[in-house]
Design a protein around this motif. Sequence first.
Motif, PDB file in Angstrom:
ATOM      1  N   CYS A  19       0.833  -1.206   0.000  1.00 11.36           N
ATOM      2  CA  CYS A  19       0.000   0.000   0.000  1.00 11.36           C
ATOM      3  C   CYS A  19       0.865   1.252   0.000  1.00 11.36           C
ATOM      4  CB  CYS A  19      -0.936   0.008   1.205  1.00 11.36           C
ATOM      5  SG  CYS A  19      -2.176  -1.309   1.149  1.00 11.36           S
ATOM      6  N   ALA A  36      -9.004   1.663   2.016  1.00  5.97           N
ATOM      7  CA  ALA A  36      -9.779   1.108   0.894  1.00  5.97           C
ATOM      8  C   ALA A  36      -9.595  -0.403   0.818  1.00  5.97           C
ATOM      9  CB  ALA A  36      -9.368   1.768  -0.410  1.00  5.97           C
ATOM     10  N   PHE A  37      -8.372  -0.887   1.059  1.00 11.97           N
ATOM     11  CA  PHE A  37      -8.124  -2.325   1.017  1.00 11.97           C
ATOM     12  C   PHE A  37      -8.890  -3.044   2.116  1.00 11.97           C
ATOM     13  CE2 PHE A  37      -5.722  -5.993   2.582  1.00 11.97           C
ATOM     14  CZ  PHE A  37      -5.844  -6.815   1.480  1.00 11.97           C
ATOM     15  N   LEU A  39     -11.586  -2.040   3.720  1.00  7.06           N
ATOM     16  CA  LEU A  39     -13.016  -1.992   3.421  1.00  7.06           C
ATOM     17  C   LEU A  39     -13.383  -2.936   2.282  1.00  7.06           C
ATOM     18  CD1 LEU A  39     -13.743   1.821   3.781  1.00  7.06           C
ATOM     19  CD2 LEU A  39     -14.329  -0.020   5.376  1.00  7.06           C
ATOM     20  N   SER A  40     -12.502  -3.067   1.297  1.00  7.76           N
ATOM     21  CA  SER A  40     -12.803  -3.968   0.175  1.00  7.76           C
ATOM     22  C   SER A  40     -12.790  -5.431   0.611  1.00  7.76           C
ATOM     23  CB  SER A  40     -11.813  -3.754  -0.970  1.00  7.76           C
ATOM     24  OG  SER A  40     -10.546  -4.301  -0.658  1.00  7.76           O
ATOM     25  N   CYS A  41     -12.091  -5.731   1.692  1.00  3.88           N
ATOM     26  CA  CYS A  41     -12.069  -7.106   2.194  1.00  3.88           C
ATOM     27  C   CYS A  41     -13.429  -7.536   2.737  1.00  3.88           C
ATOM     28  CB  CYS A  41     -10.993  -7.271   3.260  1.00  3.88           C
ATOM     29  SG  CYS A  41      -9.339  -7.314   2.560  1.00  3.88           S
ATOM     30  N   LEU A  43     -16.089  -7.155   1.061  1.00  2.00           N
ATOM     31  CA  LEU A  43     -16.798  -7.600  -0.134  1.00  2.00           C
ATOM     32  C   LEU A  43     -16.171  -8.889  -0.653  1.00  2.00           C
ATOM     33  CD1 LEU A  43     -16.938  -4.138  -1.907  1.00  2.00           C
ATOM     34  CD2 LEU A  43     -18.787  -5.244  -0.639  1.00  2.00           C
ATOM     35  N   GLY A  45     -14.335 -11.273  -3.172  1.00  2.00           N
ATOM     36  CA  GLY A  45     -13.382 -11.030  -4.247  1.00  2.00           C
ATOM     37  C   GLY A  45     -11.979 -11.478  -3.859  1.00  2.00           C
ATOM     38  N   GLN A  47      -9.179  -9.947  -3.115  1.00  3.48           N
ATOM     39  CA  GLN A  47      -8.336  -8.865  -2.620  1.00  3.48           C
ATOM     40  C   GLN A  47      -7.045  -9.363  -1.975  1.00  3.48           C
ATOM     41  OE1 GLN A  47     -11.525  -9.310  -2.164  1.00  3.48           O
ATOM     42  NE2 GLN A  47     -12.675  -7.423  -2.165  1.00  3.48           N
ATOM     43  N   TYR A  51      -3.175  -8.755  -3.209  1.00  2.10           N
ATOM     44  CA  TYR A  51      -2.159  -8.191  -2.316  1.00  2.10           C
ATOM     45  C   TYR A  51      -0.920  -9.092  -2.280  1.00  2.10           C
ATOM     46  CZ  TYR A  51      -0.103  -5.873   1.722  1.00  2.10           C
ATOM     47  OH  TYR A  51       0.741  -5.179   2.553  1.00  2.10           O
TER      48      TYR A  51
END
Length: 64
Positions: A19, A36-37, A39-41, A43, A45, A47, A51
């Motif tokens: 990051c 953002a990473f 928070l995206s976890c 959802l 997908g 991620q 990473y």
Amino acid sequence: MATTTLSRPSNNKWIAGVCGGLGERFGINANLIRLAFVLSCLLPGPQVVVYLVLWIIMPKKSSY
């Protein structure tokens, strides 16, 4: 000012520096990318896989 290469810094990292490297490359605060990473976890997908791949393929920034 954004750098021209994508690399993992030695001074702006929490886990692997992914990051921090993305933040330096695109001129964005690394903490925003980290947020953002995380928070995206929440959802579905790949991620974490993305990473890990970035951790492997991004070279460490040489310090000289």
